[in-house]
Write a protein that holds these residues in place. Structure first.
Motif, PDB file in Angstrom:
ATOM      1  N   LEU A  98      25.823 -24.174  10.213  1.00 11.25           N
ATOM      2  CA  LEU A  98      25.216 -24.307   8.902  1.00 11.25           C
ATOM      3  C   LEU A  98      24.102 -23.100   8.959  1.00 11.25           C
ATOM      4  CD1 LEU A  98      24.809 -25.778   6.140  1.00 11.25           C
ATOM      5  CD2 LEU A  98      23.404 -27.353   7.463  1.00 11.25           C
ATOM      6  N   VAL A  99      23.530 -22.999  10.062  1.00 10.45           N
ATOM      7  CA  VAL A  99      22.298 -22.159  10.281  1.00 10.45           C
ATOM      8  C   VAL A  99      22.911 -20.724  10.005  1.00 10.45           C
ATOM      9  CG1 VAL A  99      20.374 -21.127  11.670  1.00 10.45           C
ATOM     10  CG2 VAL A  99      20.581 -23.896  11.541  1.00 10.45           C
ATOM     11  N   MET A 100      23.989 -20.462  10.796  1.00 13.20           N
ATOM     12  CA  MET A 100      24.514 -19.022  10.620  1.00 13.20           C
ATOM     13  C   MET A 100      24.822 -18.712   8.988  1.00 13.20           C
ATOM     14  SD  MET A 100      26.963 -18.676  13.963  1.00 13.20           S
ATOM     15  CE  MET A 100      27.266 -16.794  13.289  1.00 13.20           C
ATOM     16  N   MET A 101      25.524 -19.635   8.442  1.00 13.99           N
ATOM     17  CA  MET A 101      26.038 -19.424   6.837  1.00 13.99           C
ATOM     18  C   MET A 101      24.492 -19.210   6.321  1.00 13.99           C
ATOM     19  SD  MET A 101      28.265 -18.905   4.689  1.00 13.99           S
ATOM     20  CE  MET A 101      29.783 -19.605   5.251  1.00 13.99           C
ATOM     21  N   GLY A 102      23.762 -19.974   6.231  1.00 17.09           N
ATOM     22  CA  GLY A 102      22.218 -19.951   5.387  1.00 17.09           C
ATOM     23  C   GLY A 102      21.737 -18.508   5.723  1.00 17.09           C
ATOM     24  N   VAL A 103      21.543 -18.222   6.825  1.00 18.53           N
ATOM     25  CA  VAL A 103      20.872 -16.713   7.295  1.00 18.53           C
ATOM     26  C   VAL A 103      21.637 -15.843   6.701  1.00 18.53           C
ATOM     27  CG1 VAL A 103      20.310 -15.342   9.407  1.00 18.53           C
ATOM     28  CG2 VAL A 103      19.701 -17.665   9.325  1.00 18.53           C
ATOM     29  N   GLY A 104      23.076 -15.723   7.055  1.00 14.62           N
ATOM     30  CA  GLY A 104      23.760 -14.842   6.426  1.00 14.62           C
ATOM     31  C   GLY A 104      23.564 -14.412   4.715  1.00 14.62           C
ATOM     32  N   SER A 105      23.914 -15.559   4.227  1.00 12.30           N
ATOM     33  CA  SER A 105      23.611 -15.489   2.828  1.00 12.30           C
ATOM     34  C   SER A 105      22.243 -15.056   2.207  1.00 12.30           C
ATOM     35  CB  SER A 105      23.953 -16.902   2.057  1.00 12.30           C
ATOM     36  OG  SER A 105      25.220 -17.214   2.420  1.00 12.30           O
ATOM     37  N   THR A 106      21.523 -15.577   2.839  1.00 14.00           N
ATOM     38  CA  THR A 106      19.939 -15.175   2.507  1.00 14.00           C
ATOM     39  C   THR A 106      19.779 -13.760   2.737  1.00 14.00           C
ATOM     40  OG1 THR A 106      19.270 -17.297   3.141  1.00 14.00           O
ATOM     41  CG2 THR A 106      17.510 -15.534   2.854  1.00 14.00           C
ATOM     42  N   LEU A 107      20.208 -13.141   3.750  1.00 20.68           N
ATOM     43  CA  LEU A 107      19.987 -11.690   4.071  1.00 20.68           C
ATOM     44  C   LEU A 107      20.817 -10.613   3.098  1.00 20.68           C
ATOM     45  CD1 LEU A 107      19.927 -11.500   8.188  1.00 20.68           C
ATOM     46  CD2 LEU A 107      17.950 -11.295   6.201  1.00 20.68           C
ATOM     47  N   ILE A 108      21.982 -11.305   2.484  1.00 20.31           N
ATOM     48  CA  ILE A 108      22.663 -10.508   1.618  1.00 20.31           C
ATOM     49  C   ILE A 108      22.025 -10.272   0.422  1.00 20.31           C
ATOM     50  CG2 ILE A 108      24.784 -10.891   0.293  1.00 20.31           C
ATOM     51  CD1 ILE A 108      26.342 -11.890   2.243  1.00 20.31           C
ATOM     52  N   GLY A 109      21.242 -11.398   0.067  1.00 17.92           N
ATOM     53  CA  GLY A 109      20.378 -11.094  -1.057  1.00 17.92           C
ATOM     54  C   GLY A 109      19.228 -10.216  -0.827  1.00 17.92           C
ATOM     55  N   ALA A 110      19.197  -9.612   0.373  1.00 14.94           N
ATOM     56  CA  ALA A 110      17.902  -8.780   0.559  1.00 14.94           C
ATOM     57  C   ALA A 110      18.545  -7.412   0.849  1.00 14.94           C
ATOM     58  CB  ALA A 110      17.080  -9.122   1.638  1.00 14.94           C
ATOM     59  N   ILE A 111      19.833  -7.088   0.724  1.00 11.50           N
ATOM     60  CA  ILE A 111      20.374  -5.829   1.344  1.00 11.50           C
ATOM     61  C   ILE A 111      20.089  -4.886   0.079  1.00 11.50           C
ATOM     62  CG2 ILE A 111      22.481  -4.431   1.849  1.00 11.50           C
ATOM     63  CD1 ILE A 111      23.724  -7.086   2.751  1.00 11.50           C
ATOM     64  N   PRO A 112      19.451  -3.664   0.423  1.00 10.14           N
ATOM     65  CA  PRO A 112      19.538  -2.708  -0.621  1.00 10.14           C
ATOM     66  C   PRO A 112      20.903  -2.207  -1.068  1.00 10.14           C
ATOM     67  CG  PRO A 112      18.019  -2.233   1.180  1.00 10.14           C
ATOM     68  CD  PRO A 112      19.090  -3.387   1.670  1.00 10.14           C
ATOM     69  N   ASN A 113      20.887  -1.769  -2.252  1.00 11.03           N
ATOM     70  CA  ASN A 113      22.222  -1.165  -2.892  1.00 11.03           C
ATOM     71  C   ASN A 113      22.666   0.241  -2.356  1.00 11.03           C
ATOM     72  OD1 ASN A 113      20.883   0.370  -4.505  1.00 11.03           O
ATOM     73  ND2 ASN A 113      21.219  -0.903  -6.283  1.00 11.03           N
ATOM     74  N   TYR A 114      23.785   0.519  -2.735  1.00 12.23           N
ATOM     75  CA  TYR A 114      24.277   2.080  -2.420  1.00 12.23           C
ATOM     76  C   TYR A 114      23.397   2.995  -2.932  1.00 12.23           C
ATOM     77  CZ  TYR A 114      27.533   5.940  -1.708  1.00 12.23           C
ATOM     78  OH  TYR A 114      28.086   6.910  -1.115  1.00 12.23           O
TER      79      TYR A 114
END
Length: 447
Positions: A98-114
């Motif tokens: 559960l922690v891995m999934m939450g961390v992964g999703s939260t960081l996706i929201g912070a990725i700069p775009n192309y």
């Protein structure tokens, strides 16, 4: 290192079965929220944010390929978490997943775009998608085991169905938050940066999920494995003693459900908006309403399975999915909103017939001391062969002409394979039609 005692694993008094079922439902809902949020964004947003230099078709294919990466990572998560789930317990592995999934999703929201960092944007997206896949790979089988192994006598299918309800519940939650955020911001702002908000919310949702999950005690089945000193060094290798014919037939029986579900939940959003001109919000609402039907009917079907057996129900459900897949795109392609709702609602009513018991069927293939590893192997391999590739294959089959005929034949073929696998599985495995009480740890159970 010595194994902890059963008492240490139990963590005190045993958890009531109902609380455990609710806890597994809450955890799987949050994990599937993260996973489906990615699928919706891949269908509608990621081609513009991370692959802007590609044509619309190529951009959609590239976005769906990153979706598939998560499925490729799921078996790795299933094998790792399954190994430790069979050696140190179900509860600890489910907390980590559960922690891995939450961390992964939260960081996706912070990725700069192309446009901001170029090539590194899709690279980071893929890496975090792998983290998501590993986390969900540990969740799928483990949550089913935790709930099923706490089940009272005669309710094994019902309790195994609670984690299955997390799939449509996660889809509903993801789509509602996605839709509300989009509505409040407008399409332009949402496409530019507002899509990040639902991903960043994962941090809060996972924190709530952890509070619930940490209050659940260890599985009684695993405690019995400890009491009998039945922990094995390599549980995955031990699980192969079930026999490859049975493993193969079980895999074939469940593969279509995943493929059909991901075409229904993800591919239709991209295809419907870009090829048929449906409104984005209309499609998201329609898929969400169908998922509510899916969620609501799972307890009904699992109670039927406990009372009358799941063999005939599963075979009948497999045949019904095949028939509806032949009708789905002809209805959807009319461009008529009412018929599109009928097509999607039909999926929401039929998919749960097999989905609700497939976790229990897979779990009951294996004895308790290797159940997490064996179940993860079947479940995650089926997810790759079915759901992971389905949106990408469907997009490729459309080609430049945009005809859905190839997609229909693809789904019908997958359903025919699973129907044949289910019939063969139930004919070759002896015993009654439904699982009964927990068998001895080293006794292979019945379908």
């Amino acid at each position: 290192m010595s194994n902890p005692s059963p008492e240490e694993h139990a963590g005190g008094a045993a958890t009531a079965p109902g609380r455990t079922a609710v806890a597994t439902l809450a955890g799987t809902t949050l994990e599937w929220y993260d996973f489906f949020l990615y699928g919706t964004a891949a269908a509608l947003i990621f081609d513009k944010q991370f692959f802007p230099s590609l044509s619309p078709t190529a951009g959609t294919l590239a976005a769906f390929s990153t979706l598939a990466v998560g499925f490729v990572a799921r078996p790795l998560g299933g094998l790792v978490f399954g190994h430790f789930g069979d050696r140190i317990g179900r509860k600890a592995t489910l907390v980590v997943s559960l922690v891995m999934m939450g961390v992964g999703s939260t960081l996706i929201g912070a990725i700069p775009n192309y446009d901001s960092i170029g090539f590194w944007a899709p690279v980071l997206l893929v890496l975090l998608r792998i983290v998501q896949g590993i986390g969900l790979g540990g969740e799928g089988a483990g949550a089913t085991l935790m709930s099923m192994e706490h089940a009272p006598k005669g309710k094994r299918n019902l309790y195994a169905g609670f984690p299955q309800m997390g799939t449509p519940a996660g889809l509903v939650l993801a789509n509602i938050i996605f839709l509300v955020t989009n509505s409040l911001m407008g399409d332009n702002a949402f496409t530019a940066w507002g899509w990040r908000i639902p991903f960043l919310l994962s941090f809060v949702l996972v924190a709530v999920g952890l509070v619930i999950r940490l209050r659940v005690t260890e599985s009684p089945s695993f405690n019995r494995v400890l009491e009998q000193d039945d922990v094995v060094r390599f549980p995955l290798a031990e699980s192969f003693k079930v026999g490859f014919p049975r493993l193969g037939l079980t895999l074939l029986a469940v593969v279509a459900n995943s493929a059909v579900a991901y075409v229904f939940m993800v591919f239709t959003l991209s295809y419907g908006t870009k090829n048929l001109g449906y409104d984005r919000q209309f499609l998201i609402l329609s898929v969400t309403a169908a998922a509510v039907l899916w969620f609501a009917t799972i307890p009904v079907w699992t109670k039927i399975a406990d009372r009358y057996g799941r063999r005939a129900m599963f075979v009948g459900g497999s045949a019904a999915i095949l028939a509806w897949c032949a009708l789905f795109f002809p209805l959807f392609d009319t461009g008529n909103g009412v018929l599109a709702v009928v097509a999607l609602a039909g999926m929401g009513l039929i998919i749960p017939v097999t989905h609700c018991v497939q976790g229990a069927i897979i779990a009951d293939t294996f004895p308790a001391h290797v159940r997490y590893s064996g179940s993860s192997l079947i479940l995650q391999t089926g997810a790759i062969l079915g759901g992971g590739l389905a949106p990408m294959i469907s997009t490729a089959l459309l080609g430049d002409g945009g005809s859905s005929t190839g997609v229909t034949w693809y789904l019908v073929t997958m359903c025919a394979i699973s129907l044949g696998g289910a019939v063969a599985l139930f004919r070759t495995v002896p015993g009654g039609p439904a699982a009964g009480n927990e068998p001895p740890a080293r006794t292979l159970t019945q379908v």
